[in-house]
Scaffold this active site. Structure first.
Site, mmCIF file in Angstrom:
data_model
loop_
_atom_site.group_PDB
_atom_site.id
_atom_site.type_symbol
_atom_site.label_atom_id
_atom_site.label_comp_id
_atom_site.label_asym_id
_atom_site.label_seq_id
_atom_site.Cartn_x
_atom_site.Cartn_y
_atom_site.Cartn_z
ATOM 1 N N HIS A 180 0.858 -1.175 0.000
ATOM 2 C CA HIS A 180 0.000 0.000 0.000
ATOM 3 C C HIS A 180 0.899 1.231 0.000
ATOM 4 C CE1 HIS A 180 -3.906 2.028 1.605
ATOM 5 N NE2 HIS A 180 -3.171 2.883 0.920
ATOM 6 N N GLU A 213 -2.505 -1.719 -3.239
ATOM 7 C CA GLU A 213 -3.638 -1.024 -2.634
ATOM 8 C C GLU A 213 -3.376 0.472 -2.626
ATOM 9 O OE1 GLU A 213 -4.799 -4.402 0.726
ATOM 10 O OE2 GLU A 213 -3.772 -2.554 1.339
ATOM 11 N N HIS A 247 -7.410 -6.662 7.402
ATOM 12 C CA HIS A 247 -7.209 -5.664 8.450
ATOM 13 C C HIS A 247 -7.371 -6.291 9.823
ATOM 14 C CE1 HIS A 247 -6.291 -1.424 9.140
ATOM 15 N NE2 HIS A 247 -6.126 -1.399 7.829
#
Length: 248
Positions: free
Chosen positions: A44, A77, A198
């Site tokens: 990310h 991401e 997550h």
């Protein structure tokens, strides 16, 4: 099919970036993860490069292009601004997961309201498909997001599992698990692939994948990296693959 594991390596980059030194090596640890059976690597990258840098993304893409890792995947991401999309186009990822983060956020904490951003997400999903990648949308455990996500052009959704991972009260955790299962079922009914990520851990991952076996992929970084301090990185990957329901 058991849930696959994609290892998020942002936490490794955080540690490296504390000093102006080239270790720990992102590439060496990605290789360890892949050799231990991870289906792929997740990154990310953020505009301030506080962890993953654009040069890391390029290097990981080159690693995954090696013949030894044929079939393994790069998942990038991020918020779909022009900088992010240009990086994706240069890196040939297998999956691009769009998240509605503000650039200043410490970490992702909510999913898309798809209808509110429908035109933009539709254009971006088309652009991702033109890269040869699979578009995925990061969404809350909300069944109403699934039909719009399919119509807007996503191939998959990634369910935000933070509320489930943050909850330690048994009744509250059961309620959050039920929300995730309902959302996963709605996504499956809509024809979407289902990912999850997550704050998933060795403790809370097995109940989730048992209750929602349609989850194709779990993306895990922080907890896996923390457990690697005890078990080593290769063993931590094997433990998380086992928690995903894989035979290890």
């Amino acid at each position: 099919m058991p849930t696959e594991l994609s290892v998020n390596v942002n936490a490794i980059a955080y540690l490296r970036n504390r000093r102006d030194l080239p270790w720990p090596s992102i590439i060496d640890l990605c290789r360890i993860c892949l050799d231990a059976g991870a289906v792929g690597i997740t990154v990310h990258p953020r505009p301030d490069e506080r962890h993953i840098r654009a040069t890391d993304v390029e290097a990981i893409a080159a690693l995954l292009a090696e013949p030894a890792y044929k079939g393994r995947e790069l998942n990038i991401e991020g918020y779909p601004d022009e900088r992010f999309l240009a990086l994706c186009e240069a890196s040939s990822p297998d999956q691009v997961t769009l998240v509605p983060d503000d650039p200043a956020q410490a970490t992702s904490d909510h999913g898309w309201e798809v209808l509110e951003h429908y035109a933009m997400l539709g254009e971006v999903c088309q652009r991702i498909r033109a890269m040869g990648a699979r578009p995925a949308l990061f969404v809350d455990a909300d069944p109403t997001q699934m039909d719009p996500a399919e119509r807007v052009g996503a191939d998959r959704v990634e369910l935000y599992t933070g509320p489930y991972g943050h909850t330690f009260d048994p009744e509250a955790k059961a309620a959050e698990l039920a929300k995730l299962v309902e959302a996963a079922q709605a996504a499956d009914t809509a024809g979407l692939g289902v990912n999850a990520g997550h704050d998933l851990t060795l403790d809370n991952l097995p109940p989730l994948v048992r209750a929602a076996p349609m989850i194709a992929e779990a993306s895990i970084g922080h907890a896996l990296t923390a457990d690697a301090l005890t078990h080593g990185y290769a063993e931590a990957v094997r433990l998380y693959r086992k928690a995903c329901g894989q035979a290890v």
